[in-house]
Design an enzyme around this catalytic site. Structure first.
Site, PDB file in Angstrom:
ATOM      1  N   ARG A  45       0.810  -1.184   0.000  1.00 42.90           N
ATOM      2  CA  ARG A  45       0.000   0.000   0.000  1.00 42.90           C
ATOM      3  C   ARG A  45       0.863   1.261   0.000  1.00 42.90           C
ATOM      4  NH1 ARG A  45      -3.726  -1.657   5.148  1.00 42.90           N
ATOM      5  NH2 ARG A  45      -4.175  -3.769   4.459  1.00 42.90           N
ATOM      6  N   GLY A  46       2.132   1.076   0.340  1.00 43.37           N
ATOM      7  CA  GLY A  46       3.002   2.228   0.617  1.00 43.37           C
ATOM      8  C   GLY A  46       3.140   3.237  -0.504  1.00 43.37           C
ATOM      9  N   ASP A 101       7.471   2.423  -2.651  1.00 48.79           N
ATOM     10  CA  ASP A 101       7.700   3.464  -1.645  1.00 48.79           C
ATOM     11  C   ASP A 101       9.177   3.535  -1.246  1.00 48.79           C
ATOM     12  OD1 ASP A 101       7.616   1.002  -0.328  1.00 48.79           O
ATOM     13  OD2 ASP A 101       6.152   1.612   1.188  1.00 48.79           O
ATOM     14  N   ASP A 104      14.668  -1.446   0.238  1.00 51.35           N
ATOM     15  CA  ASP A 104      15.450  -1.680   1.455  1.00 51.35           C
ATOM     16  C   ASP A 104      16.439  -2.816   1.170  1.00 51.35           C
ATOM     17  OD1 ASP A 104      15.738  -1.192   4.348  1.00 51.35           O
ATOM     18  OD2 ASP A 104      14.717  -3.078   4.647  1.00 51.35           O
ATOM     19  N   THR A 105      16.124  -4.049   1.552  1.00 51.75           N
ATOM     20  CA  THR A 105      17.039  -5.161   1.245  1.00 51.75           C
ATOM     21  C   THR A 105      17.053  -5.454  -0.251  1.00 51.75           C
ATOM     22  OG1 THR A 105      15.328  -6.863   1.470  1.00 51.75           O
ATOM     23  CG2 THR A 105      16.533  -6.260   3.463  1.00 51.75           C
ATOM     24  N   GLY A 106      15.976  -5.099  -0.944  1.00 47.44           N
ATOM     25  CA  GLY A 106      15.885  -5.336  -2.388  1.00 47.44           C
ATOM     26  C   GLY A 106      15.122  -6.596  -2.746  1.00 47.44           C
ATOM     27  N   LYS A 132      17.294   2.900   0.338  1.00 47.05           N
ATOM     28  CA  LYS A 132      18.246   2.744   1.454  1.00 47.05           C
ATOM     29  C   LYS A 132      19.351   1.796   0.993  1.00 47.05           C
ATOM     30  CE  LYS A 132      15.011   1.928   5.026  1.00 47.05           C
ATOM     31  NZ  LYS A 132      14.642   1.442   6.378  1.00 47.05           N
ATOM     32  N   ASP A 164       4.374   3.026   6.508  1.00 45.11           N
ATOM     33  CA  ASP A 164       3.745   2.745   7.797  1.00 45.11           C
ATOM     34  C   ASP A 164       4.691   2.037   8.759  1.00 45.11           C
ATOM     35  OD1 ASP A 164       3.682   0.245   6.243  1.00 45.11           O
ATOM     36  OD2 ASP A 164       2.576  -0.521   7.961  1.00 45.11           O
TER      37      ASP A 164
HETATM   38  P1  IMP Z   1      12.735  -4.891   0.836  1.00 42.07           P
HETATM   39  O1  IMP Z   1      12.099  -6.073   0.223  1.00 42.07           O
HETATM   40  O2  IMP Z   1      13.598  -5.227   2.003  1.00 42.07           O
HETATM   41  O3  IMP Z   1      13.442  -3.988  -0.144  1.00 42.07           O
HETATM   42  O4  IMP Z   1      11.603  -4.098   1.554  1.00 42.07           O
HETATM   43  C1  IMP Z   1      10.773  -3.305   0.976  1.00 42.07           C
HETATM   44  C2  IMP Z   1       9.544  -3.067   1.819  1.00 42.07           C
HETATM   45  O5  IMP Z   1       9.797  -3.022   3.239  1.00 42.07           O
HETATM   46  C3  IMP Z   1       9.040  -1.717   1.460  1.00 42.07           C
HETATM   47  O6  IMP Z   1       8.178  -1.811   0.350  1.00 42.07           O
HETATM   48  C4  IMP Z   1       8.342  -1.287   2.716  1.00 42.07           C
HETATM   49  O7  IMP Z   1       7.019  -1.784   2.681  1.00 42.07           O
HETATM   50  C5  IMP Z   1       9.095  -1.947   3.834  1.00 42.07           C
HETATM   51  N1  IMP Z   1      10.060  -1.002   4.450  1.00 42.07           N
HETATM   52  C6  IMP Z   1      11.395  -1.026   4.343  1.00 42.07           C
HETATM   53  N2  IMP Z   1      11.956  -0.010   5.026  1.00 42.07           N
HETATM   54  C7  IMP Z   1      10.935   0.696   5.562  1.00 42.07           C
HETATM   55  C8  IMP Z   1      10.876   1.893   6.378  1.00 42.07           C
HETATM   56  O8  IMP Z   1      11.876   2.534   6.744  1.00 42.07           O
HETATM   57  N3  IMP Z   1       9.622   2.294   6.723  1.00 42.07           N
HETATM   58  C9  IMP Z   1       8.487   1.646   6.353  1.00 42.07           C
HETATM   59  N4  IMP Z   1       8.504   0.539   5.582  1.00 42.07           N
HETATM   60  C10 IMP Z   1       9.719   0.058   5.198  1.00 42.07           C
HETATM   61 MG    MG Z   2       6.278  -1.762   0.293  1.00 41.29          MG
END
Ligand code: IMP
Ligand code: MG
Length: 183
Positions: A45-46, A101, A104-106, A132, A164
């Site tokens: 939803r972000g 939105d 983060d880890t990707g 990030k 969120d």
């Molecule tokens: P990834 O798969 O680790 O890249 O994570 C991505 C998802 O984690 C994003 O789409 C967000 O929903 C959530 N996320 C990562 N970091 C944050 C943050 O700092 N605040 C809120 N949601 C986050």
């Molecule tokens: Mg997300």
């Protein structure tokens, strides 16, 4: 004393940056024709507010659809994000722009790109409001590279502008660093 919320990017800064991103995207996709519009996939939803503002600034033909990917479900390991919505959107021959939105880890964007490239998208790019890079999983560093980035940020947990914390704070007007341990 530590603050619970600290403004990282103000609403005005975000809106101005979205206009710049939209100009870059419109320029890069100038070749897009109305018979095969850019397929913008908003990640729920972000990314709802970011996507809504971004698509309305684009000057090329585009269509919007929605995907939802869950990183954790029950005891499922965090390493296997799964689709809750949109996995079967027909992307054959389409130019796809995934709107997220925050990367983060990707692993979420890796799963999404893999799915749609397996299904025959003509091209796939990522537009993310925040990145990030210091948090990227090592094996994804060369693989998950957002094409359009609103802002690169350090390793903070942020809320607001769609982001969120356990479903709270999504509607805050600015992007805020959130410290749940502060007084
Ligand atoms: P990834 O798969 O680790 O890249 O994570 C991505 C998802 O984690 C994003 O789409 C967000 O929903 C959530 N996320 C990562 N970091 C944050 C943050 O700092 N605040 C809120 N949601 C986050
Ligand atoms: Mg997300």
């Amino acid at each position: 004393m530590k603050e619970r919320f600290t403004v990282l990017k103000s609403d005005a800064e975000i809106r101005a940056r979205i206009k710049e991103l939209a100009a870059d995207i419109s320029k890069d996709y100038q070749h897009i024709q109305p018979d095969n519009p850019l397929l913008v996939l908003c990640t729920l939803r972000g990314a709802i507010f970011f996507s809504a503002d971004l698509v309305r600034e684009l000057t090329i033909p585009c269509e919007i659809n929605f995907i939802k990917v869950q990183s954790y479900q029950g005891t499922r390991p965090a390493g296997s994000p799964i689709f809750e919505l949109g996995e079967r959107i027909d992307v054959r021959g389409r130019e796809v722009l995934i709107v997220e939105d925050i990367v983060d880890t990707g692993q979420t964007m890796d799963t999404v790109m893999q799915n749609f490239s397996d299904k025959g998208a003509a091209s796939i790019r990522i537009a993310t409001m925040l990145d990030k890079p210091s948090r990227r999983y090592q094996h994804l560093v060369d693989h998950v590279k957002p094409d359009y980035i609103g802002f690169q940020i350090d390793d903070y947990f942020v809320v607001g502008w769609g982001l969120d914390y356990n479903e709270d704070f999504r509607l805050l007007p600015d992007i805020m660093i959130y410290d749940p341990d502060a007084e």
